[in-house]
Design an enzyme around this catalytic site. Structure first.
Site, PDB file in Angstrom:
ATOM      1  N   ASP A  23       0.915  -0.825   0.231  1.00 57.06           N
ATOM      2  CA  ASP A  23       0.099   0.074   0.207  1.00 57.06           C
ATOM      3  C   ASP A  23       0.579   1.079  -0.151  1.00 57.06           C
ATOM      4  OD1 ASP A  23      -2.237  -1.783   0.249  1.00 57.06           O
ATOM      5  OD2 ASP A  23      -3.029  -1.126   1.761  1.00 57.06           O
ATOM      6  N   GLU A  71      -4.702  -0.725  -1.541  1.00 58.94           N
ATOM      7  CA  GLU A  71      -6.286  -0.876  -0.493  1.00 58.94           C
ATOM      8  C   GLU A  71      -6.651  -0.063  -1.355  1.00 58.94           C
ATOM      9  OE1 GLU A  71      -5.987  -0.085   3.786  1.00 58.94           O
ATOM     10  OE2 GLU A  71      -8.334  -0.674   3.403  1.00 58.94           O
ATOM     11  N   LYS A 128      -6.198  -5.053  -3.237  1.00 62.09           N
ATOM     12  CA  LYS A 128      -7.396  -4.936  -2.213  1.00 62.09           C
ATOM     13  C   LYS A 128      -8.243  -4.478  -0.956  1.00 62.09           C
ATOM     14  CE  LYS A 128      -3.270  -4.334   1.196  1.00 62.09           C
ATOM     15  NZ  LYS A 128      -4.337  -3.039   1.710  1.00 62.09           N
ATOM     16  N   LYS A 131      -7.746  -5.464   5.240  1.00 62.73           N
ATOM     17  CA  LYS A 131      -5.993  -4.927   5.378  1.00 62.73           C
ATOM     18  C   LYS A 131      -5.411  -5.883   4.680  1.00 62.73           C
ATOM     19  CE  LYS A 131      -8.276  -1.102   7.196  1.00 62.73           C
ATOM     20  NZ  LYS A 131      -8.135   0.152   6.236  1.00 62.73           N
ATOM     21  N   VAL A 156       3.505  -0.088   4.078  1.00 59.83           N
ATOM     22  CA  VAL A 156       2.704   1.491   5.293  1.00 59.83           C
ATOM     23  C   VAL A 156       0.711   0.683   5.456  1.00 59.83           C
ATOM     24  CG1 VAL A 156       3.414   2.695   4.500  1.00 59.83           C
ATOM     25  CG2 VAL A 156       1.808   2.720   3.963  1.00 59.83           C
ATOM     26  N   THR A 157       0.432   0.345   6.662  1.00 54.19           N
ATOM     27  CA  THR A 157       1.076   1.312   8.411  1.00 54.19           C
ATOM     28  C   THR A 157       1.579  -0.053   8.274  1.00 54.19           C
ATOM     29  OG1 THR A 157      -1.097   1.174   8.968  1.00 54.19           O
ATOM     30  CG2 THR A 157      -0.348   3.110   8.393  1.00 54.19           C
ATOM     31  N   CYS A 161      -2.383  -3.068   7.827  1.00 49.88           N
ATOM     32  CA  CYS A 161      -1.910  -3.424   6.298  1.00 49.88           C
ATOM     33  C   CYS A 161      -1.141  -3.967   6.164  1.00 49.88           C
ATOM     34  CB  CYS A 161      -2.068  -2.647   5.595  1.00 49.88           C
ATOM     35  SG  CYS A 161      -4.255  -1.944   5.388  1.00 49.88           S
ATOM     36  N   GLN A 201       8.542 -14.232  20.641  1.00 45.74           N
ATOM     37  CA  GLN A 201       8.310 -16.499  20.825  1.00 45.74           C
ATOM     38  C   GLN A 201       9.370 -16.658  19.748  1.00 45.74           C
ATOM     39  OE1 GLN A 201       4.183 -16.880  22.578  1.00 45.74           O
ATOM     40  NE2 GLN A 201       3.740 -15.045  21.395  1.00 45.74           N
TER      41      GLN A 201
END
Ligand code: C5J
Length: 225
Positions: A23, A71, A128, A131, A156-157, A161, A201
């Site tokens: 985006d 987007e 798209k 997001k 971004v951001t 997204c 993790q």
């Protein structure tokens, strides 16, 4: 190839990896678009453009596959749920006419990818409605057809997204690397948290690295095609 990344080195093969640029469109980066209509300071996002240009240039040189996302909604807004259109109480809603044409509508001037990172023939461009880059798009099929197993993300951001797309990719079995200095948020604290939570993790969503580490390794590679 082996990149110095966190939480541990990220290994990938050039021919099985795509660079996914999320985006980088005028609606988010330039004044007068969707980002500003939500009350954001869009100048923060423009700062990553030079680093993104360096990576895109080197990736093209190496012959790697490039995916750009936007987007973007249909002109009749049939793919924009009212819940999304009304969210945020913006000054301009999705589909309204602003200084760069209709906000977040495909084909409008504001919906175009910024000139510095404009797609070239042969690169994939995904419009798209959500997001995430995989929701209601052909991206997964296209990546499978191209034999892609690893994705390198910029754009971004970070916490909207980019993070949504990385999580979608991770659940679909892709190994994902986020280039930290090639992604930005309107909220620096959100970027920092998103980066931390994705690589926590043991890379639960994916790896993160600085673009210099990526570029150094790319400079030593053989072209993919
Ligand atoms: C947002 C995006 N922030 N590209 N879109 O609405 O992150």
């Amino acid at each position: 190839m082996n990149i110095d990344a966190q939480p541990f080195p990220f290994e990938f093969e050039l021919a099985r990896t795509a660079l996914v640029i999320i985006d980088m469109q005028r609606d988010f980066i330039e004044p007068g678009g969707f980002g500003q209509s939500l009350g954001n300071d869009v100048s923060l996002l423009a700062a990553i453009v030079p680093a993104c240009q360096r990576v895109l240039g080197a990736w093209r040189e190496a012959g790697g596959l490039v995916v750009h996302t936007r987007e973007a909604h249909n002109a009749d807004l049939s793919d924009c749920p009212p819940a999304k259109r009304n969210r945020g109480n913006p000054t301009l809603r999705i589909g309204d006419t602003g200084p760069m044409g209709r906000i977040l509508v495909a084909g409008e001037p504001g919906n175009q990818i910024i000139a510095q990172l404009a797609p070239v023939p042969g690169e994939i461009v995904i419009d798209k409605p959500g997001k995430g880059a995989f929701y209601a798009t052909p991206l997964h099929n296209l990546m499978q057809q191209a034999g892609i197993t690893h994705l390198v993300f910029m754009g971004v951001t970070t916490e909207v997204c980019v993070q949504t797309s990385m999580r979608e990719a991770n659940d679909r079995g892709f190994d994902c690397l986020l280039l930290e200095d090639c992604t930005e948020s309107y909220f620096p604290a959100f970027k920092a948290s998103a980066v931390e939570m994705m690589r926590a993790q043991g890379a639960i969503v994916g790896w993160t690295a600085m673009s210099d580490s990526f570029l150094q390794v790319l400079a030593m590679s053989q072209p993919a095609r």
